[in-house]
Design a protein around this motif. Structure first.
Motif, PDB file in Angstrom:
ATOM      1  N   PRO A 164       1.084  -1.676   0.068  1.00 34.80           N
ATOM      2  CA  PRO A 164       0.543  -0.386  -0.189  1.00 34.80           C
ATOM      3  C   PRO A 164       1.082   0.916   0.240  1.00 34.80           C
ATOM      4  N   ASN A 165      -0.384   1.756  -0.533  1.00 38.99           N
ATOM      5  CA  ASN A 165       1.399   3.573  -0.731  1.00 38.99           C
ATOM      6  C   ASN A 165       2.597   3.783  -0.799  1.00 38.99           C
ATOM      7  N   SER A 166       2.527   2.576  -1.987  1.00 43.63           N
ATOM      8  CA  SER A 166       4.262   2.540  -2.413  1.00 43.63           C
ATOM      9  C   SER A 166       4.636   2.766  -3.905  1.00 43.63           C
ATOM     10  N   LEU A 167       5.810   2.570  -4.357  1.00 44.93           N
ATOM     11  CA  LEU A 167       5.797   3.560  -5.787  1.00 44.93           C
ATOM     12  C   LEU A 167       6.937   3.360  -6.509  1.00 44.93           C
ATOM     13  N   TYR A 168       6.984   2.539  -7.624  1.00 44.06           N
ATOM     14  CA  TYR A 168       8.213   1.385  -8.374  1.00 44.06           C
ATOM     15  C   TYR A 168       8.880   2.939  -9.394  1.00 44.06           C
ATOM     16  N   LEU A 169       9.657   3.106  -8.936  1.00 41.72           N
ATOM     17  CA  LEU A 169      10.738   3.975 -10.076  1.00 41.72           C
ATOM     18  C   LEU A 169      11.176   3.243 -10.676  1.00 41.72           C
ATOM     19  N   THR A 170      12.158   3.730 -12.191  1.00 37.30           N
ATOM     20  CA  THR A 170      12.265   3.420 -12.594  1.00 37.30           C
ATOM     21  C   THR A 170      14.021   4.096 -12.049  1.00 37.30           C
ATOM     22  N   ARG A 171      15.449   3.433 -11.543  1.00 37.63           N
ATOM     23  CA  ARG A 171      16.371   3.599 -11.719  1.00 37.63           C
ATOM     24  C   ARG A 171      17.461   4.954 -12.647  1.00 37.63           C
ATOM     25  N   GLY A 172      17.639   4.103 -13.732  1.00 42.70           N
ATOM     26  CA  GLY A 172      18.251   4.792 -14.259  1.00 42.70           C
ATOM     27  C   GLY A 172      19.961   5.037 -13.517  1.00 42.70           C
ATOM     28  N   LYS A 173      20.743   6.109 -13.043  1.00 44.23           N
ATOM     29  CA  LYS A 173      21.926   6.092 -13.493  1.00 44.23           C
ATOM     30  C   LYS A 173      22.130   6.441 -11.520  1.00 44.23           C
ATOM     31  N   LYS A 174      20.696   6.392 -10.533  1.00 41.04           N
ATOM     32  CA  LYS A 174      20.412   6.528  -9.839  1.00 41.04           C
ATOM     33  C   LYS A 174      21.170   5.781  -8.426  1.00 41.04           C
ATOM     34  N   THR A 175      21.963   6.525  -7.761  1.00 39.74           N
ATOM     35  CA  THR A 175      23.134   6.034  -6.884  1.00 39.74           C
ATOM     36  C   THR A 175      22.167   5.990  -5.656  1.00 39.74           C
ATOM     37  N   ILE A 176      22.374   4.836  -4.836  1.00 39.09           N
ATOM     38  CA  ILE A 176      21.719   4.938  -2.955  1.00 39.09           C
ATOM     39  C   ILE A 176      21.815   6.002  -2.964  1.00 39.09           C
ATOM     40  N   GLN A 177      22.658   6.545  -2.716  1.00 37.50           N
ATOM     41  CA  GLN A 177      22.073   7.709  -1.968  1.00 37.50           C
ATOM     42  C   GLN A 177      21.316   8.405  -2.402  1.00 37.50           C
ATOM     43  N   GLU A 178      21.237   8.851  -3.769  1.00 40.00           N
ATOM     44  CA  GLU A 178      19.843   9.564  -4.791  1.00 40.00           C
ATOM     45  C   GLU A 178      18.384   8.653  -4.143  1.00 40.00           C
ATOM     46  N   LEU A 179      18.730   7.731  -4.437  1.00 40.20           N
ATOM     47  CA  LEU A 179      17.578   6.730  -4.472  1.00 40.20           C
ATOM     48  C   LEU A 179      17.666   7.063  -2.575  1.00 40.20           C
ATOM     49  N   LEU A 180      17.785   6.811  -1.888  1.00 38.90           N
ATOM     50  CA  LEU A 180      17.637   7.339  -0.316  1.00 38.90           C
ATOM     51  C   LEU A 180      16.969   8.670  -0.193  1.00 38.90           C
ATOM     52  N   MET A 181      17.513   9.330  -0.651  1.00 43.39           N
ATOM     53  CA  MET A 181      16.600  10.918  -0.799  1.00 43.39           C
ATOM     54  C   MET A 181      15.697  11.199  -1.089  1.00 43.39           C
ATOM     55  N   GLU A 182      15.603  10.569  -2.601  1.00 41.06           N
ATOM     56  CA  GLU A 182      14.174  10.338  -2.874  1.00 41.06           C
ATOM     57  C   GLU A 182      13.350   9.732  -2.281  1.00 41.06           C
ATOM     58  N   ALA A 183      13.716   8.670  -1.706  1.00 37.03           N
ATOM     59  CA  ALA A 183      12.263   7.633  -0.986  1.00 37.03           C
ATOM     60  C   ALA A 183      12.220   8.621   0.660  1.00 37.03           C
ATOM     61  N   TYR A 184      13.136   9.815   0.922  1.00 40.28           N
ATOM     62  CA  TYR A 184      12.983  10.638   1.904  1.00 40.28           C
ATOM     63  C   TYR A 184      12.142  11.472   1.950  1.00 40.28           C
ATOM     64  N   ASP A 185      12.380  12.208   0.684  1.00 40.05           N
ATOM     65  CA  ASP A 185      11.542  13.240  -0.009  1.00 40.05           C
ATOM     66  C   ASP A 185       9.820  12.781   0.353  1.00 40.05           C
ATOM     67  N   ARG A 186      10.001  11.646  -0.389  1.00 39.50           N
ATOM     68  CA  ARG A 186       8.389  11.101  -0.675  1.00 39.50           C
ATOM     69  C   ARG A 186       7.868  10.778   0.310  1.00 39.50           C
ATOM     70  N   GLY A 187       8.593  10.429   1.473  1.00 40.89           N
ATOM     71  CA  GLY A 187       8.382   9.939   2.938  1.00 40.89           C
ATOM     72  C   GLY A 187       8.033   8.381   2.940  1.00 40.89           C
ATOM     73  N   TYR A 188       9.020   7.889   2.436  1.00 43.33           N
ATOM     74  CA  TYR A 188       8.472   6.693   2.813  1.00 43.33           C
ATOM     75  C   TYR A 188       9.761   6.554   3.607  1.00 43.33           C
ATOM     76  N   GLU A 189       9.686   4.649   3.959  1.00 42.39           N
ATOM     77  CA  GLU A 189      10.766   4.654   5.475  1.00 42.39           C
ATOM     78  C   GLU A 189      11.745   3.577   4.823  1.00 42.39           C
ATOM     79  N   ARG A 190      11.019   2.714   3.967  1.00 42.94           N
ATOM     80  CA  ARG A 190      11.702   1.329   2.858  1.00 42.94           C
ATOM     81  C   ARG A 190      11.770   2.151   2.572  1.00 42.94           C
TER      82      ARG A 190
END
Length: 223
Positions: free
Chosen positions: A26-52
């Motif tokens: 529930p309330n989750s999102l699939y995101l195409t990875r592209g060239k994003k690093t782990i740190q960029e993905l973590l910030m994206e998740a944080y900005d969207r309010g996700y815990e995991r």
């Protein structure tokens, strides 16, 4: 709940698996990875309010590993890993085009009836990894559990000859059978040291070359 993505250069099947998970978390999102690093993905998740953050890793064209990461700007970290025997996509189970769940409701994690302690332990671990809610099954029906906890989605841990499987039910779609994806787990490992291996559980001697599988280290490229 979580941001779902893949390792770099995913296969079509792995992307489909990610989309299927978006439809049962529930309330989750699939995101195409592209060239994003782990740190960029973590910030994206944080900005969207996700815990995991969930990363699906690929081997020989198929999803091999699910890596769960805690999302926090100052205290992020790897939580655990599921190593897979295989998966069955929703379309392979007769369901296409399900809509993601875009409302607040818990992911309830339970077991099939009359399973062993290994299955109960894994259900608790899976709830921890996904921020879901573990509910002991007992003799309760899935409909009863869904009504009690006000949810439409339940993950059920079931027996399998080669490990365990996670079966997902969407009771807003059908109350008669799981919608998938079906995930066959052969090994699970938590960063705090808890782990389970189906071969070890069955007393099967693991060849030396296989023992490296499922052993995480700081030097391993985990993205």
């Amino acid at each position: 709940m979580m941001l779902i993505t893949t390792s770099h250069r995913p296969t079509r099947r792995t992307r489909s698996f990610g989309h299927d998970l978006e439809r049962v978390f529930p309330n989750s999102l699939y995101l195409t990875r592209g060239k994003k690093t782990i740190q960029e993905l973590l910030m994206e998740a944080y900005d969207r309010g996700y815990e995991r953050l969930l990363i699906l890793n690929v081997w020989k064209g198929n999803p091999l590993k699910m890596t769960f990461i805690k999302v926090h700007p100052e205290d992020w970290g790897y939580l655990g890993y599921l190593y897979l025997h295989g998966i069955k996509l929703q379309r392979e189970m007769g369901f296409k085009g399900l809509n993601p769940i875009r409302e607040d409701m818990p992911l309830v994690v339970t077991t099939a009836k009359r399973v062993g302690w290994d299955h109960i332990a894994f259900a608790q671990v899976f709830a921890e990894l996904t921020t879901g809610k573990f509910v002991p099954r007992g003799d309760k029906s899935l409909t009863y559990i869904a009504d009690k906890y006000d949810t439409d989605v339940i993950a059920v841990i079931e027996r399998h000859p080669r490990g365990m499987v996670i079966n997902f039910y969407r009771l807003d779609v059908t109350k008669d059978r799981p919608v998938g994806p079906l995930i066959n787990v052969k090994i699970w490992i938590m960063e705090d040291g808890r782990r389970w291996d189906y071969k070890e559980a069955l007393g099967i001697k693991v060849p030396r070359r296989e023992k490296g599988e499922g052993q995480e280290s700081s030097s391993e490229n985990r993205d």
